[in-house]
Write a protein that holds these residues in place. Structure first.
Motif, mmCIF file in Angstrom:
data_model
loop_
_atom_site.group_PDB
_atom_site.id
_atom_site.type_symbol
_atom_site.label_atom_id
_atom_site.label_comp_id
_atom_site.label_asym_id
_atom_site.label_seq_id
_atom_site.Cartn_x
_atom_site.Cartn_y
_atom_site.Cartn_z
ATOM 1 N N SER A 183 8.878 54.324 23.413
ATOM 2 C CA SER A 183 9.150 53.954 22.024
ATOM 3 C C SER A 183 10.331 52.995 21.984
ATOM 4 O O SER A 183 11.382 53.268 22.560
ATOM 5 C CB SER A 183 9.460 55.210 21.199
ATOM 6 N N ARG A 238 -1.146 58.371 17.925
ATOM 7 C CA ARG A 238 -0.675 58.610 19.293
ATOM 8 C C ARG A 238 -1.338 59.856 19.884
ATOM 9 O O ARG A 238 -1.666 59.889 21.075
ATOM 10 C CB ARG A 238 0.840 58.746 19.313
ATOM 11 N N ALA A 279 5.199 52.289 20.170
ATOM 12 C CA ALA A 279 5.214 53.598 20.825
ATOM 13 C C ALA A 279 3.943 53.749 21.657
ATOM 14 O O ALA A 279 2.878 53.258 21.263
ATOM 15 C CB ALA A 279 5.312 54.722 19.797
#
Length: 221
Positions: free
Chosen positions: A12, A68, A29
């Motif tokens: 990140s 994510r 990220a």
């Protein structure tokens, strides 16, 4: 002028990339470590800059976490005039150009990846302006302000499209969103939940709705 970033960061990181109005501040990220398919990049557009919207908004952050979890590299970014991004507010037009600059950078650094595109509130309008140029694998709009902007001038995307709307929203009219969804062809998947505009106390539910909505669309294809 900052040094050009030619590789997608492995952790990140806040980076600066060139855009049409100057530098664009981005927050990238990587996917979660235990995610299976990591061949996607998700671009996330934040809410209205003149009302405090930034890339660190809680809803855009929750979108990032959902993506994510599902294996996507993510890019949140500040529209022109927000944070460290150069330029001034342009009512969605210039912001769509900013989005395209971010997309071109991400495509260059991750050439083999497919793209997901998402926006919250004003960010969903910006995303819709650019959706046909990006042609994402998945398109997600949260609380799209269909009464505040002329959505009728924008064609519906042909890709799988998920719309999430809180039925207690006092900023965006839920009824207007539901009517807009009914008028689209092809029609997006609509998910409603008991929540206000910023999904206070419902952010984890929003995260689940995003993941489940995408999985439904993938399993339908």
């Amino acid at each position: 002028m900052s040094e050009e970033i030619t590789e997608f960061p492995k952790e990140s990181k806040v980076i600066m990339i060139p855009g049409p109005a100057g530098q664009i501040e981005c927050l990238t990220a990587p996917p979660e470590v235990d995610a299976v398919d990591k061949n996607r990049v998700a671009l996330i557009c934040h809410p209205h800059p003149l009302y405090g919207g930034t890339m660190r908004n809680k809803v855009t952050h929750m979108l990032e976490k959902a993506f994510r979890d599902m294996g996507a590299h993510t890019v949140r970014f500040n529209f022109r005039g927000v944070g460290e991004s150069d330029g001034v507010f342009d009512d969605g037009v210039g912001e769509a150009d900013d989005l395209m600059a971010v997309y071109q950078w991400a495509k260059k650094t991750m050439p083999h990846c497919k793209f997901w595109l998402a926006g919250f509130s004003f960010g969903s309008y910006v995303a819709l302006r650019a959706v046909h140029d990006i042609n994402p694998e998945q398109f997600i709009t949260v609380a799209p302000p269909v009464e505040r902007y002329d959505y009728t001038e924008l064609d519906a995307p042909e890709c799988p499209w998920l719309v999430i709307q809180g039925d207690e929203d006092d900023v965006v009219s839920p009824r207007a969103v539901y009517e807009y969804v009914e008028q689209q062809n092809p029609k997006p998947q609509l998910v409603t939940m008991k929540a206000g505009h910023f999904f206070h106390r419902r952010l984890l539910d929003l995260k689940g709705a995003v993941k489940n909505g995408i999985l439904r669309q993938v399993n339908t294809d």
